[in-house]
Enzyme design. Structure first.
Site, short mmCIF file in Angstrom:
data_model
loop_
_atom_site.label_atom_id
_atom_site.label_comp_id
_atom_site.label_asym_id
_atom_site.label_seq_id
_atom_site.Cartn_x
_atom_site.Cartn_y
_atom_site.Cartn_z
CD GLU A 182 -0.65 -61.48 39.76
OE1 GLU A 182 -1.82 -62.01 40.20
OE2 GLU A 182 -0.40 -61.42 38.41
CG ASN A 224 6.18 -61.43 38.04
OD1 ASN A 224 6.92 -60.56 37.24
ND2 ASN A 224 5.28 -62.01 37.19
CD GLU A 288 2.96 -61.09 33.97
OE1 GLU A 288 1.95 -60.51 34.03
OE2 GLU A 288 3.27 -61.93 34.67
CG ASP A 290 -0.37 -55.90 28.64
OD1 ASP A 290 -0.31 -55.26 29.33
OD2 ASP A 290 -0.73 -57.35 28.56
O1 G3I Z 1 -7.37 -73.59 27.84
C1 G3I Z 1 -8.63 -73.34 27.96
C2 G3I Z 1 -9.58 -73.88 27.03
O2 G3I Z 1 -9.55 -75.09 26.92
C3 G3I Z 1 -11.30 -73.29 27.43
O3 G3I Z 1 -12.05 -73.62 26.44
C4 G3I Z 1 -11.11 -71.94 27.85
C5 G3I Z 1 -12.35 -71.37 28.33
O4 G3I Z 1 -12.43 -70.45 29.21
O5 G3I Z 1 -10.41 -71.54 28.86
C6 G3I Z 1 -9.03 -71.85 28.43
O6 G3I Z 1 -8.04 -71.45 29.35
C7 G3I Z 1 -7.93 -70.05 29.50
C8 G3I Z 1 -6.15 -69.76 29.60
O7 G3I Z 1 -5.95 -68.43 29.75
C9 G3I Z 1 -5.70 -70.07 28.01
O8 G3I Z 1 -6.20 -69.34 27.14
C10 G3I Z 1 -8.37 -69.66 30.92
O9 G3I Z 1 -9.64 -69.59 31.02
C11 G3I Z 1 -7.84 -68.01 31.08
O10 G3I Z 1 -8.26 -67.76 32.55
C12 G3I Z 1 -6.36 -68.15 31.04
O11 G3I Z 1 -5.92 -66.57 31.18
C13 G3I Z 1 -4.76 -66.42 31.53
C14 G3I Z 1 -4.74 -65.48 32.78
O12 G3I Z 1 -3.19 -65.36 33.03
C15 G3I Z 1 -5.20 -66.50 34.01
O13 G3I Z 1 -5.34 -65.56 35.25
C16 G3I Z 1 -3.96 -65.36 30.42
O14 G3I Z 1 -4.08 -66.28 29.24
C17 G3I Z 1 -2.83 -65.18 30.73
O15 G3I Z 1 -2.25 -64.13 29.73
C18 G3I Z 1 -2.87 -64.32 32.27
O16 G3I Z 1 -1.64 -63.96 32.76
C19 G3I Z 1 -1.08 -63.37 33.82
C20 G3I Z 1 0.11 -63.81 34.35
O17 G3I Z 1 0.20 -65.06 34.41
C21 G3I Z 1 0.38 -63.15 35.74
N1 G3I Z 1 0.08 -61.61 35.49
C22 G3I Z 1 -0.84 -61.28 35.10
C23 G3I Z 1 -1.28 -61.93 33.70
C24 G3I Z 1 -2.50 -61.31 32.92
O18 G3I Z 1 -3.68 -62.03 33.83
#
Ligand code: G3I
Length: 394
Positions: A182, A224, A288, A290
């Protein structure tokens, strides 16, 4: 109709991918207790012949999934589906910088290592995700991806070390690395991240690919991004940019099209875009995928407000897969997880609420979208066979 024909015709044959199942107790002494199962979230399940992975295998197409490593090993059904249905896995979060080096100089590879070990047991390849991104950075480096207390020279040094250390740690185990994620905005302008600022331009990208290639020459190296699916300023800018990387002999092997689709927008000219990038001499992948739609408010965030939305979703999933099938250089098709409970969509798109974006519902039951994809793969036996290459290919 075809759905039942498929299950009747294919379900009888089971492909045993695991030698362990055949040999596990063969060397035991008579009367001895069977050997304990290997440690970690192993599975080594027989792969059903009508699974997505088995159907994709017939044309050399890897069907992947993003994996939530909290569920892997602890949730039996989640673990079974991961092993049975998919031939490649992407860590949804646990290879990101924030998670592998939360404190400067101290690595934590444990969760990512468990996924790699699971993949080996189940004859899956791994997409490494992601080395250079402006999100999910450790706070000692940057809390927003655009500002940092480190000097430009320090930023350059830590990025080089991060790439070298991480790629070396997983050397030989990664099929495709998302080296840079990105780097462009939707208007086609470079995103002015800490990397862009430290280098004074996009020069960090060529450096990142070169460092990654030095650390693991056999891994396929990808750029990507999202919204490359349709022709427009962003897709055009990335196209021009990767063309210059190729001309400069930067070791880039492919471009990942994330494929976060939404039924409120028209379906993109995805096949054209996959093909024009492939024509640059690159592999391409859908990384990715969906397909979200408008849904009810919490707690029913995965119930579409329009009961007809599912037909649009089926169509989008089918067309996304067929675009990949039609382009020989498209080597993998990866939904961003399976099971609506674990999708990032409802949390991110909450106003207005969207959800129901994956192939399995919140109870891990396959949805009609799953059967459409299964049918498309079953009918794709005549599609051009692809060669994904890469290390660890069974
Ligand atoms: O693990 C912590 C947990 O301990 C805490 O209590 C909780 C509270 O907010 O957060 C948890 O972490 C989260 C993590 O996902 C695991 O669930 C983060 O806040 C959250 O921001 C994170 O989101 C991820 C996101 O990327 C971050 O930008 C998504 O799971 C993940 O699916 C998403 O994936 C991205 C790709 O890497 C790149 N392309 C876009 C895609 C979708 O945004």
């Amino acid at each position: 109709m075809l759905r039942s024909a498929l299950s009747i015709g294919l379900v009888s044959a089971t492909v045993l991918l695991s030698g362990a199942a055949l040999t596990g107790s063969a060397s035991a002494e008579p009367g001895a207790a069977p050997a304990p199962p290997p440690p970690g979230p192993g599975h080594s399940a027989p792969v059903p012949a009508d699974s997505l992975r088995a159907l994709g295998d017939r044309i050399g197409l890897r069907i992947g999934t993003a994996v939530n490593t909290d569920e892997l090993g602890s949730n039996a059904e989640y673990t079974r589906i991961t092993a049975e249905q998919f031939s490649s896995v992407t860590p949804e979060n646990v290879m990101k910088w924030q998670l592998v080096e939360p404190n400067r100089g101290t690595y934590d590879w444990a969760a990512a290592d468990r996924l790699v070990s699971f993949a080996k047991k189940n004859k899956q390849l791994v997409r490494g995700h992601t080395l250079v991104w402006h999100n999910q950075l450790p706070t000692w480096l940057s809390s927003d991806g655009f500002t940092t207390t480190l000097s430009n020279n320090e930023v350059k040094a830590v990025l080089k070390k991060h790439i070298q250390d991480q790629v070396k740690h997983f050397k030989g185990d990664i099929w495709q690395w998302d080296v840079v994620n990105e780097a462009f905005d939707d208007d086609g302008k470079p995103r002015e991240t800490i990397w862009y600022k430290a280098w004074g331009g996009l020069g960090y990208i060529a450096d990142a690919f070169r460092w990654a290639h030095e650390a693991d020459p056999k891994a396929l190296l990808f750029y990507n991004d999202y919204n490359l699916e349709f022709t427009g300023p962003k897709s055009n800018a990335v196209y021009d940019f990767v063309k210059t990387l190729k001309a400069q002999r930067v070791p880039i092997d492919g471009v990942g099209f994330q494929g976060h689709l939404d039924t409120q927008y028209g379906f993109p000219d995805l096949q054209n875009n996959l093909q024009r990038f492939a024509d640059l001499g690159l592999k391409v992948a859908e990384t990715e995928v969906d397909v979200r739609t408008f849904t009810e408010a919490a707690p029913n965030v995965n119930t579409p407000t329009n009961p007809l939305a599912v037909y649009a979703q089926e169509s989008y999933w089918s067309r996304a897969l067929k675009a990949c099938l039609a382009v020989r250089e498209c080597i993998s098709f990866t939904p961003w997880g399976f099971g609506d409970t674990y999708s990032w969509i409802p949390g991110w798109f909450a106003d207005p609420q969207e959800g129901a974006a994956l192939l399995y519902d919140a109870d891990l039951k396959p949805k009609s979208q799953y059967y459409v994809i299964q049918q498309d793969l079953a009918l794709a036996a005549g599609a051009p066979r692809r060669d994904g290459g890469g290390p660890g290919r069974p």
